[in-house]
Design a protein around this motif. Structure first.
Motif, mmCIF file in Angstrom:
data_model
loop_
_atom_site.group_PDB
_atom_site.id
_atom_site.type_symbol
_atom_site.label_atom_id
_atom_site.label_comp_id
_atom_site.label_asym_id
_atom_site.label_seq_id
_atom_site.Cartn_x
_atom_site.Cartn_y
_atom_site.Cartn_z
ATOM 1 N N MET A 88 0.832 -1.200 0.000
ATOM 2 C CA MET A 88 0.000 0.000 0.000
ATOM 3 C C MET A 88 0.871 1.256 0.000
ATOM 4 O O MET A 88 0.552 2.234 -0.668
ATOM 5 C CB MET A 88 -0.944 0.006 1.205
ATOM 6 C CG MET A 88 -2.006 1.072 1.073
ATOM 7 S SD MET A 88 -3.366 1.017 2.263
ATOM 8 C CE MET A 88 -3.009 -0.252 3.368
ATOM 9 N N GLU A 89 1.967 1.231 0.730
ATOM 10 C CA GLU A 89 2.890 2.368 0.754
ATOM 11 C C GLU A 89 3.440 2.670 -0.641
ATOM 12 O O GLU A 89 3.538 3.822 -1.055
ATOM 13 C CB GLU A 89 4.034 2.087 1.733
ATOM 14 C CG GLU A 89 5.058 3.182 1.817
ATOM 15 C CD GLU A 89 4.558 4.433 2.534
ATOM 16 O OE1 GLU A 89 5.150 5.496 2.300
ATOM 17 O OE2 GLU A 89 3.587 4.348 3.309
ATOM 18 N N VAL A 90 3.787 1.607 -1.392
ATOM 19 C CA VAL A 90 4.276 1.793 -2.760
ATOM 20 C C VAL A 90 3.184 2.412 -3.620
ATOM 21 O O VAL A 90 3.433 3.336 -4.400
ATOM 22 C CB VAL A 90 4.767 0.460 -3.368
ATOM 23 C CG1 VAL A 90 5.066 0.610 -4.857
ATOM 24 C CG2 VAL A 90 5.995 -0.037 -2.632
ATOM 25 N N LEU A 91 1.959 1.916 -3.461
ATOM 26 C CA LEU A 91 0.848 2.472 -4.248
ATOM 27 C C LEU A 91 0.631 3.945 -3.955
ATOM 28 O O LEU A 91 0.433 4.748 -4.868
ATOM 29 C CB LEU A 91 -0.452 1.703 -3.981
ATOM 30 C CG LEU A 91 -0.592 0.353 -4.649
ATOM 31 C CD1 LEU A 91 -1.885 -0.311 -4.202
ATOM 32 C CD2 LEU A 91 -0.562 0.478 -6.159
ATOM 33 N N LEU A 92 0.664 4.303 -2.699
ATOM 34 C CA LEU A 92 0.364 5.686 -2.317
ATOM 35 C C LEU A 92 1.538 6.634 -2.580
ATOM 36 O O LEU A 92 1.342 7.757 -3.055
ATOM 37 C CB LEU A 92 -0.039 5.744 -0.842
ATOM 38 C CG LEU A 92 -1.343 5.042 -0.492
ATOM 39 C CD1 LEU A 92 -1.550 5.021 1.012
ATOM 40 C CD2 LEU A 92 -2.519 5.692 -1.193
ATOM 41 N N THR A 93 2.735 6.190 -2.285
ATOM 42 C CA THR A 93 3.896 7.070 -2.347
ATOM 43 C C THR A 93 4.541 7.101 -3.737
ATOM 44 O O THR A 93 4.863 8.171 -4.241
ATOM 45 C CB THR A 93 4.957 6.644 -1.317
ATOM 46 O OG1 THR A 93 4.338 6.609 -0.033
ATOM 47 C CG2 THR A 93 6.132 7.591 -1.303
ATOM 48 N N ASN A 94 4.721 5.930 -4.327
ATOM 49 C CA ASN A 94 5.482 5.844 -5.571
ATOM 50 C C ASN A 94 4.592 5.843 -6.805
ATOM 51 O O ASN A 94 4.879 6.540 -7.780
ATOM 52 C CB ASN A 94 6.381 4.615 -5.567
ATOM 53 C CG ASN A 94 7.320 4.611 -4.378
ATOM 54 O OD1 ASN A 94 7.111 3.868 -3.432
ATOM 55 N ND2 ASN A 94 8.342 5.444 -4.421
ATOM 56 N N ILE A 95 3.530 5.064 -6.776
ATOM 57 C CA ILE A 95 2.648 4.961 -7.931
ATOM 58 C C ILE A 95 1.576 6.043 -7.873
ATOM 59 O O ILE A 95 1.017 6.443 -8.879
ATOM 60 C CB ILE A 95 2.038 3.541 -8.024
ATOM 61 C CG1 ILE A 95 3.172 2.510 -8.175
ATOM 62 C CG2 ILE A 95 1.058 3.434 -9.173
ATOM 63 C CD1 ILE A 95 2.723 1.072 -8.116
ATOM 64 N N GLU A 96 1.313 6.534 -6.660
ATOM 65 C CA GLU A 96 0.329 7.592 -6.401
ATOM 66 C C GLU A 96 -1.056 7.208 -6.909
ATOM 67 O O GLU A 96 -1.699 7.950 -7.642
ATOM 68 C CB GLU A 96 0.809 8.907 -7.018
ATOM 69 C CG GLU A 96 2.101 9.394 -6.406
ATOM 70 C CD GLU A 96 2.635 10.681 -7.002
ATOM 71 O OE1 GLU A 96 2.030 11.196 -7.968
ATOM 72 O OE2 GLU A 96 3.654 11.154 -6.492
ATOM 73 N N SER A 97 -1.501 6.027 -6.492
ATOM 74 C CA SER A 97 -2.825 5.543 -6.876
ATOM 75 C C SER A 97 -3.631 5.226 -5.628
ATOM 76 O O SER A 97 -3.530 4.138 -5.052
ATOM 77 C CB SER A 97 -2.711 4.294 -7.750
ATOM 78 O OG SER A 97 -3.999 3.781 -8.043
ATOM 79 N N ILE A 98 -4.442 6.159 -5.220
ATOM 80 C CA ILE A 98 -5.309 5.957 -4.056
ATOM 81 C C ILE A 98 -6.360 4.904 -4.363
ATOM 82 O O ILE A 98 -6.707 4.081 -3.522
ATOM 83 C CB ILE A 98 -5.980 7.291 -3.642
ATOM 84 C CG1 ILE A 98 -4.902 8.257 -3.142
ATOM 85 C CG2 ILE A 98 -7.054 7.062 -2.596
ATOM 86 C CD1 ILE A 98 -5.400 9.649 -2.870
ATOM 87 N N GLU A 99 -6.859 4.872 -5.604
ATOM 88 C CA GLU A 99 -7.888 3.903 -5.987
ATOM 89 C C GLU A 99 -7.392 2.464 -5.797
ATOM 90 O O GLU A 99 -8.109 1.621 -5.278
ATOM 91 C CB GLU A 99 -8.304 4.101 -7.454
ATOM 92 C CG GLU A 99 -8.977 5.414 -7.757
ATOM 93 C CD GLU A 99 -7.967 6.569 -7.952
ATOM 94 O OE1 GLU A 99 -6.796 6.307 -8.310
ATOM 95 O OE2 GLU A 99 -8.361 7.706 -7.700
ATOM 96 N N ARG A 100 -6.174 2.180 -6.229
ATOM 97 C CA ARG A 100 -5.625 0.824 -6.118
ATOM 98 C C ARG A 100 -5.277 0.478 -4.677
ATOM 99 O O ARG A 100 -5.306 -0.695 -4.306
ATOM 100 C CB ARG A 100 -4.407 0.664 -7.012
ATOM 101 C CG ARG A 100 -4.775 0.621 -8.477
ATOM 102 C CD ARG A 100 -3.578 0.628 -9.384
ATOM 103 N NE ARG A 100 -2.730 -0.538 -9.181
ATOM 104 C CZ ARG A 100 -1.531 -0.667 -9.725
ATOM 105 N NH1 ARG A 100 -1.042 0.289 -10.488
ATOM 106 N NH2 ARG A 100 -0.812 -1.736 -9.493
ATOM 107 N N ALA A 101 -4.923 1.475 -3.871
ATOM 108 C CA ALA A 101 -4.567 1.225 -2.468
ATOM 109 C C ALA A 101 -5.807 0.804 -1.709
ATOM 110 O O ALA A 101 -5.772 -0.002 -0.813
ATOM 111 C CB ALA A 101 -3.953 2.460 -1.846
#
Length: 101
Positions: A88-101
């Motif tokens: 989830m950290e990778v999604l939010l911080t690096n990929i910047e996808s709140i939907e996928r998190a």
């Protein structure tokens, strides 16, 4: 010269072809993925999907770092290893996808 690619080819024969006794060897799987991260990023996702006996959290940290920035690959590694907070950290911080998190 072209040593990393030759190493990848050799490791593929040893690790990916299940007939060998070495196919589940953690060190060889680590070496294959790390060599691909450094020498041929196009192969990394396939290796992550096909292999299951490698040091996921350590490899994901390397994949996330400079100069590689392999965010999707790191996310998948964390997800496969059930390291959900890291994924989830990778999604939010690096990929910047709140939907996928």
């Amino acid at each position: 010269a072209d040593l990393p690619n030759e190493l990848i080819e050799l490791l593929e024969k040893i690790v990916l072809h299940k007939s060998a006794d070495f196919s589940k060897n953690k060190n060889l799987q680590n070496l294959l993925i790390l060599t691909a991260i450094k020498a041929d990023k196009t192969r990394v996702m396939d290796y992550i999907n096909r292999l299951d006996n490698y040091d996921g959290s350590e490899i994901a940290k390397i994949a996330l770092g400079e100069p590689y920035c392999l965010f999707e690959e790191a996310f998948l590694i964390y997800k496969k290893a059930n390291l959900n907070s890291e994924a989830m950290e990778v999604l939010l911080t690096n990929i910047e996808s709140i939907e996928r998190a």
